[in-house]
Design a protein around this motif. Structure first.
Motif, PDB file in Angstrom:
ATOM      1  N   PRO A 153       0.809  -1.196  -0.016  1.00 22.56           N
ATOM      2  CA  PRO A 153      -0.004  -0.176  -0.158  1.00 22.56           C
ATOM      3  C   PRO A 153       0.989   1.906   0.263  1.00 22.56           C
ATOM      4  N   SER A 154       0.270   2.391  -0.572  1.00 19.89           N
ATOM      5  CA  SER A 154       1.020   3.525  -0.558  1.00 19.89           C
ATOM      6  C   SER A 154       0.860   3.802   0.686  1.00 19.89           C
ATOM      7  N   GLN A 155       1.327   5.057   0.951  1.00 16.95           N
ATOM      8  CA  GLN A 155       2.007   6.251   2.047  1.00 16.95           C
ATOM      9  C   GLN A 155       0.714   7.305   1.831  1.00 16.95           C
ATOM     10  N   SER A 156      -0.735   7.868   2.748  1.00 17.86           N
ATOM     11  CA  SER A 156      -1.346   8.807   2.900  1.00 17.86           C
ATOM     12  C   SER A 156      -0.853   9.814   2.500  1.00 17.86           C
ATOM     13  N   THR A 157      -0.455  10.684   2.053  1.00 20.83           N
ATOM     14  CA  THR A 157       0.495  12.055   2.082  1.00 20.83           C
ATOM     15  C   THR A 157      -0.652  13.153   3.384  1.00 20.83           C
ATOM     16  N   VAL A 164     -22.932  -0.864   3.538  1.00 21.49           N
ATOM     17  CA  VAL A 164     -21.848  -1.200   4.172  1.00 21.49           C
ATOM     18  C   VAL A 164     -20.974  -0.825   2.967  1.00 21.49           C
ATOM     19  N   LEU A 165     -18.845  -0.710   4.047  1.00 23.43           N
ATOM     20  CA  LEU A 165     -17.951  -0.412   3.024  1.00 23.43           C
ATOM     21  C   LEU A 165     -16.836  -1.622   3.213  1.00 23.43           C
ATOM     22  N   ILE A 166     -16.497  -1.757   1.857  1.00 20.99           N
ATOM     23  CA  ILE A 166     -15.371  -2.420   2.010  1.00 20.99           C
ATOM     24  C   ILE A 166     -13.966  -1.630   1.461  1.00 20.99           C
ATOM     25  N   LEU A 167     -13.746  -2.254   2.476  1.00 19.28           N
ATOM     26  CA  LEU A 167     -12.115  -0.855   2.887  1.00 19.28           C
ATOM     27  C   LEU A 167     -10.954  -1.995   2.497  1.00 19.28           C
ATOM     28  N   PRO A 168     -10.065  -1.490   2.090  1.00 21.02           N
ATOM     29  CA  PRO A 168      -8.760  -2.261   2.680  1.00 21.02           C
ATOM     30  C   PRO A 168      -8.092  -1.713   4.201  1.00 21.02           C
ATOM     31  N   ILE A 169      -7.003  -1.943   4.453  1.00 19.41           N
ATOM     32  CA  ILE A 169      -6.505  -1.014   5.645  1.00 19.41           C
ATOM     33  C   ILE A 169      -5.417  -1.142   5.630  1.00 19.41           C
ATOM     34  N   GLY A 170      -4.306  -1.315   4.539  1.00 21.93           N
ATOM     35  CA  GLY A 170      -3.310  -0.539   4.535  1.00 21.93           C
ATOM     36  C   GLY A 170      -3.910   0.548   2.922  1.00 21.93           C
ATOM     37  N   HIS A 171      -3.666   1.872   2.882  1.00 23.88           N
ATOM     38  CA  HIS A 171      -3.887   3.106   2.182  1.00 23.88           C
ATOM     39  C   HIS A 171      -4.058   2.513   0.590  1.00 23.88           C
ATOM     40  N   TYR A 172      -4.832   2.038  -0.212  1.00 24.46           N
ATOM     41  CA  TYR A 172      -4.355   1.560  -1.652  1.00 24.46           C
ATOM     42  C   TYR A 172      -5.711   2.515  -2.427  1.00 24.46           C
ATOM     43  N   VAL A 199      -8.975  -0.166  -6.918  1.00 25.87           N
ATOM     44  CA  VAL A 199      -9.771  -1.598  -6.641  1.00 25.87           C
ATOM     45  C   VAL A 199      -8.124  -2.122  -7.576  1.00 25.87           C
ATOM     46  N   VAL A 200      -7.680  -1.261  -8.671  1.00 25.35           N
ATOM     47  CA  VAL A 200      -6.706  -1.225  -9.988  1.00 25.35           C
ATOM     48  C   VAL A 200      -5.076  -0.930  -9.063  1.00 25.35           C
ATOM     49  N   ASP A 201      -5.283  -0.797  -7.594  1.00 24.30           N
ATOM     50  CA  ASP A 201      -3.707  -1.256  -7.212  1.00 24.30           C
ATOM     51  C   ASP A 201      -3.656  -1.635  -6.012  1.00 24.30           C
ATOM     52  N   LEU A 202      -5.043  -2.599  -5.491  1.00 22.47           N
ATOM     53  CA  LEU A 202      -4.176  -3.104  -4.390  1.00 22.47           C
ATOM     54  C   LEU A 202      -3.734  -4.916  -5.392  1.00 22.47           C
TER      55      LEU A 202
END
Length: 457
Positions: free
Chosen positions: A284-288, A326-334, A337-340
């Motif tokens: 995952p990328s870092q949040s800015t 509801v929302l499905i969310l990645p724990i990491g910062h993606y 969907v294309v970046d997963l």
């Protein structure tokens, strides 16, 4: 099991405790507590070496190591710091800490403990890390506890007494480029039970004993790991190692994973044997900046979280169209969907399958959409609609008709195709998926109405 740190007995405990002591009430699961932190509550602990206080409630003792049948190792130290010898019944002394360290460090092949329980915070725990709020970690807490934590290398260290919740970024237990990589440690401080500010006082987690884990999995370093806060000399060493440590700067975001430490078997071919740097999956990328959806961000609405997996979590929508939106969310910062990475995609698919089964049992089907436009963290919006009200064709026709009104071109992605085959990472898009697997897609080239998906539904 339930592990309790801080003051187990309050000022009005006598009547309530009598019910547990006499058997009128029973703790529902095995409960392990630390000893007194003040003179007033020492009478509740008849044996300083530890004993059963009531059915299913055990006082661990003044100091020691509790080993579970699974191999889980829990080190504990009761009381508050005292420099007196002998220390009061509600305190620990430098001698207590030294003896506990000696007894554990002398164990052959000692690598650390799974859990450390203390009541005081360790002094300087906030060094190199995220803020502890109003708590000044350079002035509060115990230096002896810091020394103990540095020596025992707990994977999780829990404490209390400062009456606030603080989850520190994980820190490493080795010197980068000088020592063999070791597991990371996570410090979590809990607030007092039932506090009026509604600060977190309960922390649920699962853990696989260190002794059962694959060594490679055990020493994997999360992206947000920091330097060890208790090694003062490291801070000075950093000045002369700026170039070497450039890639090791503390991260600004903590992506918490409840089951981070669960072990995995190595491939049968043994390709990873002897390789401490296995091929890394897409990270995952870092949040800015502040992110409302990174799980351990102070901005995330944690009370809305429904389920936490290895790589994703499920949460209720803050402004849901329906109570079960509801929302499905990645724990990491993606971002999309294309970046997963493949393992995150796999878990997203599991959540979709579980939600389909759940909503179908309620007489509903779900519509999922994603807007990768003017957003920084992937949010898969999952909205249920009644089966008898909307067929898949009705839903698709409504989306396409509403899109045409706003000069938006929605195209259907062929069956057995995937969104990653039609768009490159970084490209803005809007995407709809039905629980039948049918998909609609729009590549955003200019402006796009932010609430289009909500308005259609």
């Amino acid at each position: 099991m339930l592990l309790c740190v801080g003051n187990f007995f309050g000022s009005t405990s006598e009547a309530e405790w009598a019910e547990y002591r006499t058997g009128a009430k029973k703790a529902p699961i095995p409960t392990y507590v630390l000893g007194a932190n003040d003179q007033e509550t020492t009478s509740y602990f008849p044996d300083v070496s530890g004993c059963e206080l009531a059915e299913n409630i055990t006082y661990l003792g003044r100091r020691g190591l509790y080993s579970g049948t699974s191999g889980l190792q829990i080190a504990y130290l009761s009381g508050t710091e005292s420099q007196d010898e002998p220390a009061p019944a509600y305190s620990f002394s430098p001698k207590d800490v030294a003896e506990l360290k000696t007894s554990l460090l002398s164990t052959p092949n000692f690598k650390g403990v799974d859990i450390l329980l203390t009541s005081p915070w360790p002094r300087d725990v906030g060094t190199f890390a995220n803020s502890a709020g109003e708590i000044d970690t350079k002035k509060c807490g115990s230096r002896l506890v810091s020394d103990l934590a540095a020596s025992l290398k707990p994977r999780y260290h829990f404490a209390a007494l400062e009456k606030t919740y603080y989850e520190r970024l994980p820190y490493r237990n080795h010197t980068v480029l000088q020592e063999t990589p070791q597991h990371v440690s996570r410090f979590i401080a809990l607030a007092d039970v039932g506090n009026t500010n509604k600060k977190k006082y309960l922390y649920a987690f699962s853990i696989m004993p260190m002794s059962l884990m694959d060594p490679i999995e055990l020493v994997k370093q999360p992206q947000d790991v920091t330097e060890n806060p208790y090694r003062k000399s490291w801070k000075e060493a950093q000045k002369t190692k700026t170039l070497l440590c450039a890639e090791e700067e503390p991260a600004c975001q903590f992506f918490f994973d409840l089951n981070k430490h669960q072990g995995k078997k190595r491939p049968a071919g043994g390709k990873e044997a002897g390789n401490s740097q296995p091929k890394q999956a897409k990270k995952p990328s870092q949040s800015t900046g502040p992110c409302w959806f990174c799980l351990a961000s102070p901005d995330v609405e944690k009370h809305l979280v429904v389920s936490i997996g290895m790589h994703c979590y499920l949460a209720l929508a803050k402004g849901g169209l329906l109570p079960d939106h509801v929302l499905i969310l990645p724990i990491g910062h993606y971002q999309s969907v294309v970046d997963l990475s493949s393992e995150v995609v796999e878990e997203v698919t599991k959540y979709k399958s579980a939600l389909k089964e759940f909503f179908r049992s309620k007489g509903k089907r779900y519509v999922l959409f994603e807007r990768n436009y003017r957003s920084q963290h992937l949010q898969l919006q999952v909205i249920p609609v009644p089966l008898d009200l909307c067929s898949p064709e009705d839903i698709k026709e409504t989306f396409i008709a509403q899109a045409q009104e706003q000069q938006i071109e929605l195209v259907e992605i062929p069956e057995h195709s995937d969104i990653t085959q039609v768009v490159q990472p970084g490209t803005p898009y809007f995407y709809v998926e039905l629980d039948t697997g049918e998909k609609l897609f729009h590549r955003i080239r200019g402006r796009f109405p932010l609430h289009f998906g909500r308005c259609v539904l």
